[in-house]
Design a protein around this motif. Sequence first.
Motif, mmCIF file in Angstrom:
data_model
loop_
_atom_site.group_PDB
_atom_site.id
_atom_site.type_symbol
_atom_site.label_atom_id
_atom_site.label_comp_id
_atom_site.label_asym_id
_atom_site.label_seq_id
_atom_site.Cartn_x
_atom_site.Cartn_y
_atom_site.Cartn_z
ATOM 1 N N LEU A 76 50.273 40.435 42.380
ATOM 2 C CA LEU A 76 49.868 40.451 43.785
ATOM 3 C C LEU A 76 50.649 41.483 44.595
ATOM 4 N N ILE A 77 49.958 42.248 45.436
ATOM 5 C CA ILE A 77 50.600 43.082 46.445
ATOM 6 C C ILE A 77 50.738 42.224 47.705
ATOM 7 N N LEU A 78 51.962 42.166 48.272
ATOM 8 C CA LEU A 78 52.263 41.212 49.338
ATOM 9 C C LEU A 78 52.660 41.919 50.632
ATOM 10 N N SER A 79 51.715 42.466 51.327
ATOM 11 C CA SER A 79 51.918 43.020 52.670
ATOM 12 C C SER A 79 53.007 44.088 52.761
ATOM 13 N N PRO A 80 52.940 45.164 51.983
ATOM 14 C CA PRO A 80 53.908 46.252 52.155
ATOM 15 C C PRO A 80 53.793 46.836 53.563
ATOM 16 N N PRO A 81 54.915 47.219 54.174
ATOM 17 C CA PRO A 81 54.856 47.750 55.543
ATOM 18 C C PRO A 81 54.021 49.011 55.669
ATOM 19 N N ASN A 82 53.912 49.798 54.588
ATOM 20 C CA ASN A 82 53.120 51.030 54.664
ATOM 21 C C ASN A 82 51.658 50.822 54.290
ATOM 22 N N LEU A 83 51.277 49.560 54.010
ATOM 23 C CA LEU A 83 49.883 49.233 53.701
ATOM 24 C C LEU A 83 49.454 48.048 54.572
ATOM 25 N N PRO A 84 49.238 48.276 55.852
ATOM 26 C CA PRO A 84 48.908 47.171 56.755
ATOM 27 C C PRO A 84 47.640 46.447 56.344
ATOM 28 N N GLY A 85 47.712 45.115 56.340
ATOM 29 C CA GLY A 85 46.552 44.298 56.001
ATOM 30 C C GLY A 85 46.419 43.962 54.526
ATOM 31 N N TRP A 86 47.289 44.519 53.689
ATOM 32 C CA TRP A 86 47.227 44.234 52.254
ATOM 33 C C TRP A 86 47.990 42.946 51.969
ATOM 34 N N ASP A 87 47.397 41.831 52.317
ATOM 35 C CA ASP A 87 48.047 40.528 52.188
ATOM 36 C C ASP A 87 47.571 39.829 50.923
ATOM 37 N N GLU A 88 48.479 39.644 49.970
ATOM 38 C CA GLU A 88 48.184 38.957 48.712
ATOM 39 C C GLU A 88 46.965 39.563 48.010
ATOM 40 N N VAL A 89 46.989 40.866 47.839
ATOM 41 C CA VAL A 89 45.903 41.564 47.147
ATOM 42 C C VAL A 89 46.080 41.366 45.638
ATOM 43 N N PRO A 90 45.119 40.748 44.963
ATOM 44 C CA PRO A 90 45.253 40.481 43.517
ATOM 45 C C PRO A 90 44.857 41.692 42.680
ATOM 46 N N ILE A 91 45.613 42.759 42.806
ATOM 47 C CA ILE A 91 45.227 44.041 42.220
ATOM 48 C C ILE A 91 45.089 43.966 40.703
ATOM 49 N N VAL A 92 45.955 43.194 40.038
ATOM 50 C CA VAL A 92 45.877 43.093 38.580
ATOM 51 C C VAL A 92 44.577 42.408 38.158
ATOM 52 N N ARG A 93 44.262 41.295 38.798
ATOM 53 C CA ARG A 93 43.020 40.585 38.453
ATOM 54 C C ARG A 93 41.800 41.464 38.727
ATOM 55 N N MET A 94 41.813 42.190 39.839
ATOM 56 C CA MET A 94 40.687 43.058 40.178
ATOM 57 C C MET A 94 40.456 44.108 39.095
ATOM 58 N N LEU A 95 41.537 44.722 38.628
ATOM 59 C CA LEU A 95 41.413 45.757 37.609
ATOM 60 C C LEU A 95 40.968 45.177 36.272
ATOM 61 N N GLU A 96 41.560 44.048 35.899
ATOM 62 C CA GLU A 96 41.211 43.460 34.603
ATOM 63 C C GLU A 96 39.763 42.994 34.569
ATOM 64 N N GLU A 97 39.291 42.413 35.672
ATOM 65 C CA GLU A 97 37.905 41.952 35.705
ATOM 66 C C GLU A 97 36.927 43.124 35.742
ATOM 67 N N ARG A 98 37.286 44.187 36.437
ATOM 68 C CA ARG A 98 36.382 45.332 36.591
ATOM 69 C C ARG A 98 36.302 46.168 35.310
ATOM 70 N N PHE A 99 37.437 46.341 34.623
ATOM 71 C CA PHE A 99 37.473 47.308 33.529
ATOM 72 C C PHE A 99 37.785 46.692 32.166
ATOM 73 N N SER A 100 38.010 45.404 32.100
ATOM 74 C CA SER A 100 38.260 44.698 30.833
ATOM 75 C C SER A 100 39.416 45.319 30.046
ATOM 76 N N LEU A 101 40.484 45.653 30.775
ATOM 77 C CA LEU A 101 41.706 46.190 30.184
ATOM 78 C C LEU A 101 42.908 45.411 30.712
ATOM 79 N N PRO A 102 43.976 45.297 29.923
ATOM 80 C CA PRO A 102 45.197 44.688 30.457
ATOM 81 C C PRO A 102 45.733 45.538 31.607
ATOM 82 N N ALA A 103 46.234 44.892 32.660
ATOM 83 C CA ALA A 103 46.789 45.610 33.807
ATOM 84 C C ALA A 103 48.137 45.004 34.182
ATOM 85 N N PHE A 104 49.014 45.848 34.717
ATOM 86 C CA PHE A 104 50.371 45.434 35.052
ATOM 87 C C PHE A 104 50.773 46.067 36.384
#
Length: 295
Positions: A76-104
């Motif tokens: 999860l990306i948790l509200s970095p100050p330089n990325l306003p509005g990025w609250d609990e973004v499940p970036i790993v799950r999004m990538l794994e579901e979209r591309f069927s590859l392990p993500a870290f």
Amino acid sequence: MTYLGIDIGGTKCAVSIGTDDGQIVEKVKFPSETERGKEAALCRILEETGKMLARYPNVQAVGVSCGGPLDSRKGLILSPPNLPGWDEVPIVRMLEERFSLPAFLQNDADACAIAEWKFGAGKGCENLVFLTFGTGFGAGLILNGQLYAGGCNMAGEIGHIRLKEGGHVGYGKAGSFEGYCSGGGIRQYGLGTAEELGKKAAAGDPEAIGIFAEVGRNLGKGLAILTDLLNPDAIIIGSIYVRQQKLLEPELLRVLEEETLPQSFAHVRVLPAALGESLGDMAAVCTAVYGMSRA
């Protein structure tokens, strides 16, 4: 083997293809477009990732390097100050579901520590510290030959430690190390950015030279804490230190020797990051390589 790395910053993002022997094969860079909102920025990242994967179908895994705070274990990306509005973004799950590859996912300091450890100035070290020393001031820790992230993924936040009672503000705290040892901290001296100050110092401006000497002294205090606490083989410093080493190093080393136990000072090496402009790209790729090695 090939891996894909995604380097997410506040102003730009990059998607790269790299190999497990430290080569960047191809890279595309594009604006983060944060002003258009989180969804637009994420769509662009996924779109560019998809295009790259179409050209490189043998990618083993995807790595994401991003400024914190984040939770690498949960992806999860948790509200970095330089990325306003990025609250609990499940970036790993999004990538794994979209591309069927392990993500870290790793924060940028940890990802850069891995990259410099594997392919840069820290190659061959068992214990090293990487310091960002850019917009912010954070540390990535390689201890006993592996990344150390701490109990809740917050290890290495040396920028939050208080250096002085009051003064420059960094990491939300007056007098913090980040308030003095970062691009934002240097701007608070009132003579411009670190780059502008460097140009003035190169032209012989005594005030600019004096500010870099003071920054070097403060940096030395931070390194002394890390050296006494962790006894690393090397402390590798990126960004501003790479560009202004000659101005920062004399006072840094003087204070470090004064403040550190003699045995630890004699052992530690203070080095500029070696991967240069490819560091961010290699950091993201190495996040995938390291993740697969630990999977």
